[in-house]
Design a protein around this motif. Sequence first.
Motif, mmCIF file in Angstrom:
data_model
loop_
_atom_site.group_PDB
_atom_site.id
_atom_site.type_symbol
_atom_site.label_atom_id
_atom_site.label_comp_id
_atom_site.label_asym_id
_atom_site.label_seq_id
_atom_site.Cartn_x
_atom_site.Cartn_y
_atom_site.Cartn_z
ATOM 1 N N ASN A 121 0.828 -1.193 0.000
ATOM 2 C CA ASN A 121 0.000 0.000 0.000
ATOM 3 C C ASN A 121 0.866 1.248 0.000
ATOM 4 O OD1 ASN A 121 -3.163 -0.449 0.565
ATOM 5 N ND2 ASN A 121 -1.994 -2.130 1.471
ATOM 6 N N TRP A 168 -3.413 4.519 2.023
ATOM 7 C CA TRP A 168 -3.914 3.734 3.153
ATOM 8 C C TRP A 168 -4.539 4.637 4.218
ATOM 9 C CZ3 TRP A 168 -3.447 -1.563 4.684
ATOM 10 C CH2 TRP A 168 -3.415 -1.827 6.053
ATOM 11 N N HIS A 208 -10.466 -10.929 -3.325
ATOM 12 C CA HIS A 208 -10.733 -9.566 -2.885
ATOM 13 C C HIS A 208 -11.830 -9.548 -1.823
ATOM 14 C CE1 HIS A 208 -10.746 -5.216 -3.166
ATOM 15 N NE2 HIS A 208 -12.060 -5.221 -3.299
ATOM 16 N N LEU A 235 -10.326 -10.548 1.434
ATOM 17 C CA LEU A 235 -9.539 -9.471 2.023
ATOM 18 C C LEU A 235 -10.439 -8.444 2.699
ATOM 19 C CD1 LEU A 235 -6.848 -8.070 2.506
ATOM 20 C CD2 LEU A 235 -7.038 -7.060 0.217
ATOM 21 N N LEU A 236 -11.520 -8.069 2.044
ATOM 22 C CA LEU A 236 -12.436 -7.102 2.643
ATOM 23 C C LEU A 236 -13.034 -7.640 3.933
ATOM 24 C CD1 LEU A 236 -14.348 -5.642 -0.440
ATOM 25 C CD2 LEU A 236 -12.588 -4.532 0.936
ATOM 26 N N MET A 246 -10.620 -7.271 6.689
ATOM 27 C CA MET A 246 -10.376 -5.879 7.059
ATOM 28 C C MET A 246 -11.515 -5.288 7.871
ATOM 29 S SD MET A 246 -7.491 -4.462 6.013
ATOM 30 C CE MET A 246 -6.128 -4.737 4.883
ATOM 31 N N TYR A 262 -11.925 1.364 -1.353
ATOM 32 C CA TYR A 262 -11.178 1.185 -0.122
ATOM 33 C C TYR A 262 -9.698 1.479 -0.357
ATOM 34 C CZ TYR A 262 -15.478 -1.381 0.716
ATOM 35 O OH TYR A 262 -16.812 -1.728 0.805
ATOM 36 N N THR A 272 -7.280 0.479 1.585
ATOM 37 C CA THR A 272 -6.458 -0.452 2.358
ATOM 38 C C THR A 272 -6.248 -1.805 1.661
ATOM 39 O OG1 THR A 272 -8.441 -1.198 3.506
ATOM 40 C CG2 THR A 272 -7.152 0.543 4.569
ATOM 41 N N THR A 273 -6.666 -1.915 0.412
ATOM 42 C CA THR A 273 -6.629 -3.224 -0.252
ATOM 43 C C THR A 273 -5.523 -3.334 -1.287
ATOM 44 O OG1 THR A 273 -8.333 -2.469 -1.809
ATOM 45 C CG2 THR A 273 -9.075 -3.669 0.152
#
Length: 261
Positions: A31, A35, A146, A149-150, A153, A166, A168-169
């Motif tokens: 990132n 972020w 994905h 990952l979400l 998070m 987002y 942060t991904t």
Amino acid sequence: MPHATAPDGTRIAYQVQGAGAPLVLLSGQSNSHRWWDSVRADFDAERTTVTVDYRGTGDSGKPDEPYSTPGFAEDVIAVLDALGLDRADVYGTSMGGRVAQWIAARHPRRVRRLVLGCTSPGGPHGLERDRAVSTALASRDHHAAHATLLDLMYTPGWLATHPGPYGTTGDPGMPAYARGRHLTASRRHDAWDVLPDITAPTLVVHGAADVFNPAANAPLLTRRIPDARMHLIPDARHAYFEEFRDVASPLVLDFLDAPTD
């Protein structure tokens, strides 16, 4: 975009906002400074915030060579030098927390106070996430990976009311080789032996429901770093600092503003 020059000549992009005492904000693996976009204003009102695009991300150089968390730490020191900052507070989350450990251990005079968020000491002493989680993240079905990952998070309730995008991904502009270099750097992190060398007052923060970087790493860090204190945020997952910003940001600022014992 201003740049600093790392010891090996790589150009490291950095961003400065706000006003007040300096606070370095370090992002997670793969990132850029994006972020912090959703919560940076929480700190800018009281602090001069400094963010960094790690090598391989954003506007920084992207050499195709091994990266490491100690190396990222030296890149941050190059940024502080470029800004003429002898000392700053440092708040690192996820891989940024790993990088922050090296900055505080190897350059103790440069760190006034240290916050380690959702991170790990790494190596054989760190607690790794469940193998099933890693397998799901590595799925060739990019949509499924994905979604995994979400879910790691953020809580389902938060995702239902915050459709994105987002920050942060991952940096979408990263070359594939740089993404792999970041993954290897994070996996090979092991600061266990130097954690007792950290002299800055330290706050360890973690989402209690974090399984991406298991919350059990928080007490490991707290016990290993002299006089560190810990705060677990109930129900929070990996991106606690964003979803639970109403708790996390004041918590960090209160710690940074507290009188030194």
